[in-house]
Design a protein around this motif. Structure first.
Motif, PDB file in Angstrom:
ATOM      1  N   LEU A   1      44.770  51.385  36.945  1.00 26.69           N
ATOM      2  CA  LEU A   1      42.175  51.414  36.887  1.00 26.69           C
ATOM      3  C   LEU A   1      42.577  49.798  36.775  1.00 26.69           C
ATOM      4  O   LEU A   1      43.850  49.518  36.501  1.00 26.69           O
ATOM      5  N   ASP A   2      42.185  49.073  37.691  1.00 27.04           N
ATOM      6  CA  ASP A   2      41.970  48.325  37.303  1.00 27.04           C
ATOM      7  C   ASP A   2      39.972  47.876  36.842  1.00 27.04           C
ATOM      8  O   ASP A   2      38.621  48.489  37.221  1.00 27.04           O
ATOM      9  N   GLU A   3      40.084  47.576  35.921  1.00 35.06           N
ATOM     10  CA  GLU A   3      38.964  46.608  34.751  1.00 35.06           C
ATOM     11  C   GLU A   3      38.884  46.222  34.703  1.00 35.06           C
ATOM     12  O   GLU A   3      37.836  45.279  33.931  1.00 35.06           O
TER      13      GLU A   3
ATOM     14  N   ASN B   1      44.789  35.325  36.975  1.00 33.71           N
ATOM     15  CA  ASN B   1      43.584  35.688  38.092  1.00 33.71           C
ATOM     16  C   ASN B   1      44.062  37.174  38.167  1.00 33.71           C
ATOM     17  O   ASN B   1      44.407  37.964  37.892  1.00 33.71           O
ATOM     18  N   GLY B   2      42.588  37.764  38.416  1.00 30.85           N
ATOM     19  CA  GLY B   2      42.583  38.962  38.675  1.00 30.85           C
ATOM     20  C   GLY B   2      43.835  39.734  40.238  1.00 30.85           C
ATOM     21  O   GLY B   2      44.667  40.963  39.967  1.00 30.85           O
ATOM     22  N   SER B   3      43.296  38.644  40.969  1.00 33.99           N
ATOM     23  CA  SER B   3      44.195  39.371  42.136  1.00 33.99           C
ATOM     24  C   SER B   3      45.455  39.596  41.514  1.00 33.99           C
ATOM     25  O   SER B   3      46.486  40.495  42.207  1.00 33.99           O
ATOM     26  N   SER B   4      46.163  38.426  40.300  1.00 33.04           N
ATOM     27  CA  SER B   4      47.462  38.752  40.656  1.00 33.04           C
ATOM     28  C   SER B   4      47.861  39.637  39.601  1.00 33.04           C
ATOM     29  O   SER B   4      49.159  39.749  40.008  1.00 33.04           O
TER      30      SER B   4
HETATM   31  C1  PLP Z   1      37.608  45.176  40.623  1.00 29.05           C
HETATM   32  C2  PLP Z   1      38.198  43.785  41.009  1.00 29.05           C
HETATM   33  N1  PLP Z   1      39.396  43.533  40.645  1.00 29.05           N
HETATM   34  C3  PLP Z   1      40.705  42.287  41.137  1.00 29.05           C
HETATM   35  C4  PLP Z   1      39.597  40.993  40.959  1.00 29.05           C
HETATM   36  C5  PLP Z   1      39.407  39.898  40.881  1.00 29.05           C
HETATM   37  O1  PLP Z   1      39.624  38.966  40.813  1.00 29.05           O
HETATM   38  P1  PLP Z   1      40.264  37.527  40.517  1.00 29.05           P
HETATM   39  O2  PLP Z   1      38.708  36.998  41.452  1.00 29.05           O
HETATM   40  O3  PLP Z   1      40.151  36.705  39.051  1.00 29.05           O
HETATM   41  O4  PLP Z   1      41.620  37.179  41.760  1.00 29.05           O
HETATM   42  C6  PLP Z   1      37.931  41.123  40.657  1.00 29.05           C
HETATM   43  C7  PLP Z   1      37.143  40.252  41.048  1.00 29.05           C
HETATM   44  O5  PLP Z   1      35.816  40.388  41.528  1.00 29.05           O
HETATM   45  C8  PLP Z   1      37.060  42.562  40.840  1.00 29.05           C
HETATM   46  O6  PLP Z   1      35.803  42.797  41.207  1.00 29.05           O
END
Ligand code: PLP
Length: 427
Positions: free
Chosen positions: A229-231, A91-94
């Motif tokens: 960078l967070d894409e 997942n994105g947070s990880s």
């Molecule tokens: C820019 C960005 N980074 C990270 C995340 C986190 O992703 P996840 O919800 O899959 O943990 C999000 C979620 O909306 C996001 O918009």
């Protein structure tokens, strides 16, 4: 939240349409939390999942690898200039936690112990785990955990709608950049600068002006700060480019993708790093330079298989070009949306639009109400046949990337009706 004590049950979905257990059809204006690419029930993506699930459903990436994940790593390196290796997560947070850990450990690995601080921008959002919350502090979301979050150095982001009094927009941008350079030059203690690429999403759909990201990238190089960078929400076509950092002419050391990576069908995210970073982690066992991080479902082969098919389809159907063309449909509705008396600003790029609601257009006061704006818009949206979410006072349009022109027109017409119908309920 008491107002969310019961939920509609989605039982089926096709293309841009979600269908609930009562047979109601609504347009998925949220793209299933900003991740849907080809619409729902796409036969090619479903086939990739079923084909792979007959071979191997999950096999750990601890000490082993699997074919789809190897192929995906190659695909991702191919589309991501300057990147060399891929770290898989689910997942994105990880993916952002991993980015933070890699960035901090890099300096330790090369014996530079002074670089321990993280710089970020105000109102960034990188997920809901503690590291991600620390580097992406949105006060409304995270205030209850403030004491537990690690400190970061935050810088403002230029916002065209809210330029400080007496400044031109260019002055405002330069001001933001000068603050960064001033701090970078003061003390050599910053390990990394972390920001969303191209635009801030959850922080209010703030689209960066041209060259802003590029200039930060240059400052990072000049002062030897890693650029991360967070894409996750903005790459893979959401803002109209496959790789947003390329469009921004910026050069990250570390970049994260998620959401649209699997077409929005399965949970997977990745953190990519350049060779300089990777090499610093590859010592002898006893050097203890390796990264201690891994999750049970890291590199899941079914998720990787659908991600590979998704990337193949981007090329096959030239999706980026299509997004750029369909994106123009939004422009046709600018005037009509801005004419609504509670709409202060619209911000649009690629397949993303944020509509800012204000109680006074003159002084740009954001709409505030004791009710949940999100709930009001959700209920009114449903009546119009759309699934809509707001974040604070921003109505977010984040549809499936492959939405057709006529479907987007329908979505925009219904959004306008929803804003008009919601108005009396929130002011
Ligand atoms: C820019 C960005 N980074 C990270 C995340 C986190 O992703 P996840 O919800 O899959 O943990 C999000 C979620 O909306 C996001 O918009």
């Amino acid at each position: 939240m008491k107002e969310w004590s019961s939920f509609d049950t989605i039982t089926k979905a096709n293309g841009i349409w979600l269908i609930d257990s009562k047979g109601n059809k609504i347009i998925d204006a949220v793209g299933s939390m900003w991740c849907n690419v080809w619409g729902h029930s796409n036969p090619q993506l479903v086939k990739a999942i079923t084909t792979q699930s007959k071979k191997i459903q999950h096999s750990s990436l601890f000490n082993l690898t699997n074919e789809p994940v190897e192929k995906l790593a190659k695909n991702l390196i191919k589309i991501s200039p300057g990147m060399n290796k891929v770290f898989f997560s689910d997942n994105g947070s990880s993916a952002m936690e991993i980015a933070i850990k890699i960035a901090l450990q890099y300096w330790k690995n090369i014996g530079q112990t002074n670089k321990t601080k993280i710089a970020t921008v105000e109102n960034g959002y990188h997920g809901d785990t503690f590291g991600a919350m620390s580097v992406g502090y949105v006060p409304e979301f995270f205030a209850k955990f403030k004491e537990q979050l690690f400190p970061t150095i935050q810088f403002p982001v230029p916002n065209k709608y809210r330029i400080p009094k007496g400044l031109s927009f260019l002055d405002h941008q330069n001001d933001c950049l000068e603050k960064i350079e001033k701090r970078f030059s003061k003390k050599d203690d910053i390990a990394a600068f972390i920001m969303e690429s191209g635009a801030q999403m959850a922080g209010g759909v703030i689209i960066y002006p041209k060259d802003f990201q590029k200039k930060i990238s240059k400052l990072c190089k000049k002062y030897d700060v890693l650029f991360v960078l967070d894409e996750i929400a903005t790459g893979f076509g959401r803002l109209g480019s496959m790789v947003q950092y390329q469009e921004q002419q910026s050069i990250p050391d570390i970049v994260a993708y998620g959401k649209m990576l699997t077409g929005g069908y399965l949970t997977m995210a990745v953190t990519l790093a350049n060779k300089k970073i990777y090499d610093s982690f590859s010592g002898e066992f006893n050097d203890w330079k390796h990264l201690f991080h891994g999750h049970t479902y890291t590199g899941n082969p079914i998720a990787a298989a659908v991600a590979n098919e998704n990337i193949r389809m981007y090329e096959k159907y030239n999706l980026i070009k299509k997004i750029q063309k369909t994106s123009k449909v939004f422009e046709k509705f600018y005037d009509e949306i801005l004419d609504i008396d509670i709409v202060g600003d619209i911000r649009h790029k690629g397949m993303l639009m944020g509509i800012e609601l204000v109680s006074n257009k003159g002084n740009k006061t954001p709409i505030k109400t004791k009710k949940s704006i999100n709930k009001v818009f959700f209920e009114e949206g449903k009546k119009q046949g759309i699934y809509l979410r707001t974040l604070g006072n921003i109505v977010m349009l984040v549809p499936p990337l492959s939405i057709q022109d006529n479907e987007l027109e329908l979505l925009l017409k219904r959004t306008i009706k929803t804003i008009q119908a919601s108005k009396s309920k929130i002011i």
